[in-house]
Design a protein around this motif. Structure first.
Motif, PDB file in Angstrom:
ATOM      1  N   MET A   1       0.804  -1.210   0.000  1.00  0.00           N
ATOM      2  CA  MET A   1       0.000   0.000   0.000  1.00  0.00           C
ATOM      3  C   MET A   1       0.843   1.270   0.000  1.00  0.00           C
ATOM      4  SD  MET A   1      -3.240  -0.665   2.470  1.00  0.00           S
ATOM      5  CE  MET A   1      -4.501  -1.838   2.004  1.00  0.00           C
ATOM      6  N   ALA A   2       2.134   1.129  -0.257  1.00  0.00           N
ATOM      7  CA  ALA A   2       3.004   2.300  -0.242  1.00  0.00           C
ATOM      8  C   ALA A   2       2.695   3.223  -1.408  1.00  0.00           C
ATOM      9  CB  ALA A   2       4.464   1.856  -0.286  1.00  0.00           C
ATOM     10  N   ARG A   3       2.921   4.518  -1.186  1.00  0.00           N
ATOM     11  CA  ARG A   3       2.668   5.516  -2.218  1.00  0.00           C
ATOM     12  C   ARG A   3       3.957   6.295  -2.477  1.00  0.00           C
ATOM     13  NH1 ARG A   3      -2.122   7.019  -3.731  1.00  0.00           N
ATOM     14  NH2 ARG A   3      -1.296   9.051  -4.272  1.00  0.00           N
ATOM     15  N   GLY A 221      -9.840   5.145  -0.353  1.00  0.00           N
ATOM     16  CA  GLY A 221      -8.837   4.630  -1.280  1.00  0.00           C
ATOM     17  C   GLY A 221      -7.842   3.818  -0.478  1.00  0.00           C
ATOM     18  N   ASP A 222      -6.623   4.297  -0.380  1.00  0.00           N
ATOM     19  CA  ASP A 222      -5.592   3.661   0.427  1.00  0.00           C
ATOM     20  C   ASP A 222      -5.695   4.205   1.851  1.00  0.00           C
ATOM     21  OD1 ASP A 222      -3.298   2.694   1.614  1.00  0.00           O
ATOM     22  OD2 ASP A 222      -2.049   3.005  -0.139  1.00  0.00           O
ATOM     23  N   GLY A 223      -6.490   3.527   2.665  1.00  0.00           N
ATOM     24  CA  GLY A 223      -6.742   4.018   4.010  1.00  0.00           C
ATOM     25  C   GLY A 223      -5.509   4.058   4.876  1.00  0.00           C
ATOM     26  N   ARG A 224      -4.626   3.079   4.713  1.00  0.00           N
ATOM     27  CA  ARG A 224      -3.422   3.072   5.536  1.00  0.00           C
ATOM     28  C   ARG A 224      -2.514   4.242   5.179  1.00  0.00           C
ATOM     29  NH1 ARG A 224      -1.607  -1.484   8.466  1.00  0.00           N
ATOM     30  NH2 ARG A 224       0.402  -1.102   9.444  1.00  0.00           N
ATOM     31  N   ALA A 225      -2.421   4.558   3.892  1.00  0.00           N
ATOM     32  CA  ALA A 225      -1.622   5.707   3.484  1.00  0.00           C
ATOM     33  C   ALA A 225      -2.220   7.005   4.030  1.00  0.00           C
ATOM     34  CB  ALA A 225      -1.507   5.760   1.965  1.00  0.00           C
ATOM     35  N   PHE A 226      -3.562   7.083   4.092  1.00  0.00           N
ATOM     36  CA  PHE A 226      -4.203   8.253   4.702  1.00  0.00           C
ATOM     37  C   PHE A 226      -3.791   8.376   6.162  1.00  0.00           C
ATOM     38  CE2 PHE A 226      -7.798   9.349   7.528  1.00  0.00           C
ATOM     39  CZ  PHE A 226      -7.799  10.724   7.322  1.00  0.00           C
ATOM     40  N   ASN A 585      -6.962  -9.413  10.804  1.00  0.00           N
ATOM     41  CA  ASN A 585      -7.840  -9.481   9.640  1.00  0.00           C
ATOM     42  C   ASN A 585      -7.342  -8.449   8.632  1.00  0.00           C
ATOM     43  OD1 ASN A 585     -10.363 -10.439   8.362  1.00  0.00           O
ATOM     44  ND2 ASN A 585     -11.008  -8.321   8.608  1.00  0.00           N
ATOM     45  N   ARG A 586      -7.243  -8.833   7.365  1.00  0.00           N
ATOM     46  CA  ARG A 586      -6.702  -7.911   6.358  1.00  0.00           C
ATOM     47  C   ARG A 586      -7.827  -7.113   5.734  1.00  0.00           C
ATOM     48  NH1 ARG A 586      -1.732  -7.191   4.327  1.00  0.00           N
ATOM     49  NH2 ARG A 586      -1.022  -8.904   5.635  1.00  0.00           N
ATOM     50  N   ASP A 587      -7.856  -5.808   6.032  1.00  0.00           N
ATOM     51  CA  ASP A 587      -8.874  -4.913   5.517  1.00  0.00           C
ATOM     52  C   ASP A 587      -8.471  -4.421   4.133  1.00  0.00           C
ATOM     53  OD1 ASP A 587     -11.312  -3.067   6.384  1.00  0.00           O
ATOM     54  OD2 ASP A 587      -9.857  -1.788   5.366  1.00  0.00           O
ATOM     55  N   PRO A 588      -9.415  -4.337   3.178  1.00  0.00           N
ATOM     56  CA  PRO A 588      -9.033  -3.931   1.820  1.00  0.00           C
ATOM     57  C   PRO A 588      -8.525  -2.497   1.729  1.00  0.00           C
ATOM     58  CG  PRO A 588     -11.425  -4.096   2.039  1.00  0.00           C
ATOM     59  CD  PRO A 588     -10.834  -4.708   3.269  1.00  0.00           C
ATOM     60  N   ARG A 589      -8.847  -1.636   2.707  1.00  0.00           N
ATOM     61  CA  ARG A 589      -8.411  -0.245   2.670  1.00  0.00           C
ATOM     62  C   ARG A 589      -7.235   0.022   3.604  1.00  0.00           C
ATOM     63  NH1 ARG A 589     -13.656   2.261   4.824  1.00  0.00           N
ATOM     64  NH2 ARG A 589     -13.251   0.498   6.200  1.00  0.00           N
ATOM     65  N   PHE A 590      -7.236  -0.588   4.781  1.00  0.00           N
ATOM     66  CA  PHE A 590      -6.243  -0.265   5.797  1.00  0.00           C
ATOM     67  C   PHE A 590      -5.220  -1.368   6.015  1.00  0.00           C
ATOM     68  CE2 PHE A 590      -9.733   2.577   6.678  1.00  0.00           C
ATOM     69  CZ  PHE A 590      -9.103   3.759   7.047  1.00  0.00           C
ATOM     70  N   GLY A 591      -5.314  -2.460   5.252  1.00  0.00           N
ATOM     71  CA  GLY A 591      -4.336  -3.518   5.400  1.00  0.00           C
ATOM     72  C   GLY A 591      -4.571  -4.334   6.655  1.00  0.00           C
TER      73      GLY A 591
END
Length: 690
Positions: A1-3, A221-226, A585-591
């Motif tokens: 999920m890196a940007r 979008g990419d919740g973890r990047a947010f 648990n792997r979340d589709p937005r936050f990993g």
């Protein structure tokens, strides 16, 4: 999920020139509103209006195309029908546009065909070295550069609003106005085809004119990047989001997956990133008003101060509901308060003037000063009638009565007493617009009309967790891919990471069962493998004292379940232990998102769990465990010894590190993790591959 960090957004927020494609004289068209707004600052930069028919728009000559302008245009706003959108994009890029704002809708929000069109357009924009906001957005505005490309007019101030809703932006402006707050920037996010919420948070973090970032988002979008961008912003980030109540994994096969909702994930990400999560526009305005006046401080011990018992009791309840503590003051603090109050005043907490304010309005200031000085509290909430004396006599002309004059002087004294002190002070008044309360607000002390708003504001000004690991934990490098999610394979994976398990052997028949029984002493545990929820299916037999009991249990279980394999294990001593659950648990937005809580067969019944973005360092894991409702069990109850919480936290760290390093694992769970006075032991493990 890196940007890839550091997108250059100067052409978007401070362009050298602007063109509005689709500018119109028709008030029913959005191009009319955008054109009217951009013309509010015609002297700041060249402004070009484009209409395919040419002629004039709003009294200015309109070009039939961007190419017809005859010079490079830095930023182009596209408000055209969908059929002509691609051609308009190509025209703008050919003329050197470095930024595009796409109002036009009909792309990814419409389905697969629209998404494909959107992706193709985005690729063309990026290949040209430009940036794109939208499509399907309502425009942008930047008060610091006099850039007005949205239909609404936003009062200037320090809040950058990044929103997927235009109407919410209008409501937030109405709610911020009483607090004297306005906007540095407004960006309608749209479909985030190119420029994303993450890009905008990062840019606003470095924007000198922005002091706080407000976000309304339904699609991160990419919740973890947010979360990562918010964690390092260095400015308050306040998030309002919708749709947090639905399950993030309705088809989850583990307890962890079944118990993890979108609300849990977002709340965990916000806590880890230091983001203020709110539920309504009113709460967002409240939090922004508070964060714009004072710095956040550690500690939630709150003194409630009032001139009426009812207000004090209600404020105490509201403070505790907001997560603050309202402890009874100790004798030193009470003695100091008795020195400045009269005999009938209550000094325990809430502190109640009990009518003294009507005799001496200055008692408000002396009491506030005493509370700010005591080491027994971290914050102060003044609630009730203060402001009423000056409000009721505001129309009497010069002078006023002694009460009103005394209250105005007290307000000034309160500001002086608070100035330079680190403790947050918030006021709730029945008369928030009174002259006295205006003095407080102008002095940096937020004033609210509702008790619950004052309590929430005070909570926003405090930091719950003690010093320690903070921010969003980095993901570890990917480890070799796991292809076998079988029970013993998962045990081996976690054992290699340092997790302890009882001795165990995989068996497929009676001969292997006897060999296993000879390797280690009973009592034994027998488990049927290839069942995710073995206990529910009757696939676990405990406390089998010897080989004969083990063999009998195997024959009965095999006849009933016919499992392809079984596990024979040493029975752990459960006597002084507490059973926990640890899962990811792997979340589709936050990993990867970790869950810890009370475990065993009652996990889903008790639902005493806490969440964090994974991996979870041991120090943070220990805080999560000690924050559980049933955390008292860990310290020992009814003569039972305390268990080794540090060992449990270290086990959480190892489990979550493994899960975070294996993106192919959708769910990983240890239930139970037995924590005893002498350490932690994993008694069961399961994994589900993505």
């Amino acid at each position: 999920m890196a940007r890839t960090p550091g997108r250059h957004l100067t052409p978007l927020f401070d362009p050298k020139s602007v063109a509005v494609v689709g500018a119109s004289d028709d008030p029913a068209k959005y191009g009319n509103a955008i054109a009217a707004q951009v013309l509010r600052a015609p002297g700041r930069r060249p402004v070009h209006l484009v209409n395919r028919r040419g002629g004039t728009v709003l009294g200015r000559t309109a070009a039939p195309s961007v190419a017809a302008i005859g010079e490079q245009v830095d930023l182009v706003v596209l408000s055209v029908p969908g059929a002509g959108f691609e051609a308009a994009v190509d025209d703008a890029l050919a003329c050197g546009a470095r930024a595009l704002v796409a109002i036009t809708a009909g792309f990814a929000e419409t389905g697969a065909t629209g998404r494909a069109r959107q992706q193709a357009i985005t690729a063309r924009v990026r290949d040209a070295g430009a940036v794109l906001v939208g499509p399907n957005c309502l425009g942008i505005a930047d008060n610091t550069t006099e850039l007005y490309l949205a239909s609404g007019t936003f009062a200037p101030g320090g809040v950058a609003l990044l929103s997927q809703s235009g109407n919410l932006a209008l409501e937030l402006q109405l709610r911020l106005t009483p607090y004297g707050l306005g906007f540095s920037r407004f960006v309608s996010l749209g479909n985030q085809a190119d420029i994303t919420l993450v890009d905008l948070v990062a840019d606003c973090a470095s924007h000198e004119g922005t002091s706080a970032i407000a976000v309304y988002a339904e699609d991160f979008g990419d919740g973890r990047a947010f979360a990562e961008a918010a964690a390092v912003a260095g400015k308050p980030v306040v998030l309002l989001t919708a749709g947090r109540g639905t399950a993030s994994a309705r088809s989850a096969q583990s307890h962890t997956g079944a118990l993890t909702t979108s609300a849990d994930v977002v709340a965990a990400a916000c806590r880890d990133a230091g983001v203020q999560l709110v539920a309504t526009p009113r709460e967002m305005a409240t939090v922004l008003a508070a964060l714009g006046t004072q710095d956040r401080r550690a500690g939630r011990r709150t003194a409630i101060f009032t001139d009426g018992g009812g207000h004090g009791a209600i404020a105490a309840d509201a403070a505790e509901a907001a997560g603050l503590d309202v402890p009874e003051l100790g004798e030193p603090a009470q003695a100091r308060l008795r020195e400045v109050l009269w005999e009938q005043s209550a000094v325990g907490n809430p502190v109640d003037l009990a009518g003294m304010g009507e005799q001496d309005p200055g008692s408000y200031a002396t009491t506030i000063e005493a509370l700010l000085a005591t080491e027994e509290v971290d914050t102060v909430l003044l609630t009730g009638y203060f402001g009423g004396y000056a409000a009721s006599e505001a129309g009497l002309g010069e002078g006023g009565t002694a009460l009103s004059v005394g209250e105005l002087e007290a307000a000034q004294e309160i500001v002086r007493a608070h100035d330079g002190r680190p403790k947050p002070l918030v006021v709730q008044s029945m008369y928030p617009a009174s002259p006295s309360c205006r003095i407080l607000a102008e002095g940096g002390i937020p004033v609210f009309g509702a008790t619950e708003d004052a309590a929430r504001a005070l909570a926003a000004l405090t930091i719950r967790e003690p010093a320690g690991p903070a921010g969003v934990p980095p993901l570890p490098p990917p480890a070799p891919v796991v292809t076998d999610p079988g029970y013993h394979s998962v045990r081996a994976l976690l054992t290699a990471a340092g997790l302890r398990f009882p001795a165990a052997r995989r068996i497929t028949g009676e001969e292997q069962l006897r060999a296993a029984a000879a390797e280690f002493d009973g009592p034994y545990v027998l488990k049927a493998l290839h069942l995710l929820h073995k206990s529910d299916a009757g696939g676990v037999a405990l406390r089998l004292p010897d080989e004969a009991s083990l063999l009998a249990a195997y024959r009965e279980m095999d006849a009933r379940l016919g499992a392809p394999a079984y596990s024979v294990e040493a029975m752990a001593d459960l006597g002084d232990g507490v059973e926990l659950i640890v899962g990811v648990n792997r979340d589709p937005r936050f990993g990867p998102v970790a869950m810890v809580g009370l475990g065993g067969i009652l996990t889903e019944t008790l639902q005493d769990v806490a969440f964090a973005l994974a991996p979870v360092p041991a120090a943070r894991a220990e805080r999560l465990l000690r924050g559980l409702r049933t955390a008292g069990l860990l310290g020992g109850v009814r003569g039972r010894p305390a268990v080794d919480v540090a060992a449990a936290a270290e086990a959480v760290a190892r489990i979550t590190e493994v899960a975070a390093a294996h993106p192919e694992i959708a769910e990983l769970e240890i239930n139970p993790l037995l924590v005893r006075p002498d350490g932690a032991l994993a008694l069961d493990a399961r994994a589900v591959l993505a």
